[in-house]
Enzyme design. Sequence first.
Site, PDB file in Angstrom:
ATOM      1  N   LYS A  41       0.686  -1.317   0.000  1.00  0.00           N
ATOM      2  CA  LYS A  41      -0.097  -0.069  -0.007  1.00  0.00           C
ATOM      3  C   LYS A  41       0.889   1.210  -0.042  1.00  0.00           C
ATOM      4  O   LYS A  41       0.651   2.250  -0.498  1.00  0.00           O
ATOM      5  CB  LYS A  41      -0.692  -0.068   1.429  1.00  0.00           C
ATOM      6  CG  LYS A  41      -1.819   1.240   1.504  1.00  0.00           C
ATOM      7  CD  LYS A  41      -2.756   1.409   0.409  1.00  0.00           C
ATOM      8  CE  LYS A  41      -3.480   2.998   0.622  1.00  0.00           C
ATOM      9  NZ  LYS A  41      -4.514   3.163  -0.268  1.00  0.00           N
TER      10      LYS A  41
ATOM     11  N   LYS B  20       0.056  11.584   5.749  1.00  0.00           N
ATOM     12  CA  LYS B  20       0.573  10.332   6.568  1.00  0.00           C
ATOM     13  C   LYS B  20       1.135   9.249   5.621  1.00  0.00           C
ATOM     14  O   LYS B  20       2.101   8.868   6.154  1.00  0.00           O
ATOM     15  CB  LYS B  20      -1.061  10.075   7.058  1.00  0.00           C
ATOM     16  CG  LYS B  20      -0.697   8.604   7.600  1.00  0.00           C
ATOM     17  CD  LYS B  20      -2.059   7.760   8.016  1.00  0.00           C
ATOM     18  CE  LYS B  20      -2.664   7.630   6.413  1.00  0.00           C
ATOM     19  NZ  LYS B  20      -3.502   6.404   6.508  1.00  0.00           N
TER      20      LYS B  20
HETATM   21  P1  NAD Z   1     -12.236   8.992   7.475  1.00  0.00           P
HETATM   22  O1  NAD Z   1     -11.768   9.946   8.332  1.00  0.00           O
HETATM   23  O2  NAD Z   1     -13.274   9.552   6.242  1.00  0.00           O
HETATM   24  O3  NAD Z   1     -12.991   7.937   8.447  1.00  0.00           O
HETATM   25  C1  NAD Z   1     -12.415   7.275   9.552  1.00  0.00           C
HETATM   26  C2  NAD Z   1     -13.403   7.051  10.672  1.00  0.00           C
HETATM   27  O4  NAD Z   1     -12.781   6.288  11.646  1.00  0.00           O
HETATM   28  C3  NAD Z   1     -14.346   8.311  11.027  1.00  0.00           C
HETATM   29  O5  NAD Z   1     -15.368   8.017  10.858  1.00  0.00           O
HETATM   30  C4  NAD Z   1     -13.948   8.257  12.460  1.00  0.00           C
HETATM   31  O6  NAD Z   1     -14.981   8.540  13.325  1.00  0.00           O
HETATM   32  C5  NAD Z   1     -13.451   6.535  12.930  1.00  0.00           C
HETATM   33  N1  NAD Z   1     -12.638   6.588  14.155  1.00  0.00           N
HETATM   34  C6  NAD Z   1     -11.198   6.928  14.196  1.00  0.00           C
HETATM   35  N2  NAD Z   1     -10.999   6.460  15.286  1.00  0.00           N
HETATM   36  C7  NAD Z   1     -11.777   5.829  15.818  1.00  0.00           C
HETATM   37  C8  NAD Z   1     -11.873   4.984  17.181  1.00  0.00           C
HETATM   38  N3  NAD Z   1     -10.993   5.058  18.140  1.00  0.00           N
HETATM   39  N4  NAD Z   1     -13.107   4.291  17.274  1.00  0.00           N
HETATM   40  C9  NAD Z   1     -14.225   4.439  16.628  1.00  0.00           C
HETATM   41  N5  NAD Z   1     -14.280   5.226  15.374  1.00  0.00           N
HETATM   42  C10 NAD Z   1     -12.826   5.753  15.014  1.00  0.00           C
HETATM   43  O7  NAD Z   1     -11.117   7.993   6.876  1.00  0.00           O
HETATM   44  P2  NAD Z   1     -11.240   7.452   5.384  1.00  0.00           P
HETATM   45  O8  NAD Z   1     -11.133   8.260   4.254  1.00  0.00           O
HETATM   46  O9  NAD Z   1     -12.521   6.444   5.489  1.00  0.00           O
HETATM   47  O10 NAD Z   1      -9.844   6.306   5.570  1.00  0.00           O
HETATM   48  C11 NAD Z   1      -9.865   5.340   6.391  1.00  0.00           C
HETATM   49  C12 NAD Z   1      -8.537   4.751   6.104  1.00  0.00           C
HETATM   50  O11 NAD Z   1      -8.544   4.111   4.632  1.00  0.00           O
HETATM   51  C13 NAD Z   1      -7.085   5.664   6.318  1.00  0.00           C
HETATM   52  O12 NAD Z   1      -6.195   4.782   6.856  1.00  0.00           O
HETATM   53  C14 NAD Z   1      -6.948   5.765   4.901  1.00  0.00           C
HETATM   54  O13 NAD Z   1      -5.623   6.253   4.549  1.00  0.00           O
HETATM   55  C15 NAD Z   1      -7.364   4.632   4.104  1.00  0.00           C
HETATM   56  N6  NAD Z   1      -7.920   5.055   2.634  1.00  0.00           N
HETATM   57  C16 NAD Z   1      -8.794   6.033   2.258  1.00  0.00           C
HETATM   58  C17 NAD Z   1      -8.960   6.051   0.819  1.00  0.00           C
HETATM   59  C18 NAD Z   1      -9.981   7.221   0.462  1.00  0.00           C
HETATM   60  O14 NAD Z   1     -10.132   7.530  -0.579  1.00  0.00           O
HETATM   61  N7  NAD Z   1     -10.449   7.920   1.664  1.00  0.00           N
HETATM   62  C19 NAD Z   1      -8.676   5.219  -0.132  1.00  0.00           C
HETATM   63  C20 NAD Z   1      -7.792   4.199   0.435  1.00  0.00           C
HETATM   64  C21 NAD Z   1      -7.449   3.911   1.781  1.00  0.00           C
END
Ligand code: NAD
Length: 300
Positions: free
Chosen positions: A177, A245
């Site tokens: 990744k 990050k």
């Molecule tokens: P986001 O910020 O939209 O969602 C993260 C969620 O996690 C939030 O709703 C938050 O409330 C929740 N959260 C955080 N800590 C928590 C805890 N301790 N207990 C319960 N809930 C908790 O982020 P995202 O865009 O969905 O990304 C999530 C992961 O996926 C990241 O590591 C990101 O790098 C990866 N990712 C994102 C994408 C994208 O396009 N958005 C694509 C591939 C990978």
Amino acid sequence: MSQQTIAFIGLGIMGGPMAGHLVDAGHDVVGHNLSRLAVDVLVERGGRAATDTADAVREADVVITMVPDSPDVESLVFGSDRGDDGILANAKPGTLHIDCSTIRPDVARRIAEAERERGIRPVDAPVSGGEPAAVEAALSIMVGGAAEDVEAARPLLETVGRTVVHVGPAGSGQTVKAANQLIVAGNIQLVAEALVFLEAHDVDTESALAVLQGGLAGSTVLARKGAGMRARTFAPGFRIDLHHKDMGIVTTAAREAGVAIPLGAHVAQLVASLRAQGHGGLDHSALLKQVEELSGRATA
Ligand code: NAD
């Protein structure tokens, strides 16, 4: 595939739709998220709400985590200072923990070791494809872990993804990744530079991008992000904060391995700069804004 009880923690841009697909596939999905609204959306789709992490994982066959960063996953696994409120302390032995978050490979390996000691089966399964692929259940998923655990996770991963590949032992999914994020950031930066260059020459960029997409310059980044970049719509999608990050992860992991990534390191600085200017909440395609600034062509 038999119905399983799945604790899904982190129902954000990616986790929300992924949990929804698992509900649609007939699983008993128990959701937990920091803000309640996302849990309500899951409940409306047929899932259940947990009050906290311990409540979510206690009865689960599978725990899936999809939270922003390494410290978030660490605190979910190891719990708070009390130590009795995390996955380690509350999941049943034999529970499969699939972490879909993008985190540091060394942290994934440390978590895997601690979980194995408790009889929990760790799988790191970060995803690629962004929000559209999460919504369409078409993610590409790079999976690290023991072969039997990865095979146990596969039917669930294939419910949310289209390309699911076991790439090696614990942590390997995160290493792949990191490479993915290196390629994506570099690609976005060059598409941004090409667009500003074309505009400066008064070329019709819609036609230009169409022909570029048909040749060797074509890419998923160009196909998915090109129109938004032309229109300057930078709603996330994938936030600059998260890509910052990830560039930290890949530059550190490259340094650890003694590998030079000169262009990647440069793009990491450009991402850091955009974030420092207050644009961390924009989509990563907003790298275009900075190219405009550097070229004296900023519009607003
Ligand atoms: P986001 O910020 O939209 O969602 C993260 C969620 O996690 C939030 O709703 C938050 O409330 C929740 N959260 C955080 N800590 C928590 C805890 N301790 N207990 C319960 N809930 C908790 O982020 P995202 O865009 O969905 O990304 C999530 C992961 O996926 C990241 O590591 C990101 O790098 C990866 N990712 C994102 C994408 C994208 O396009 N958005 C694509 C591939 C990978």
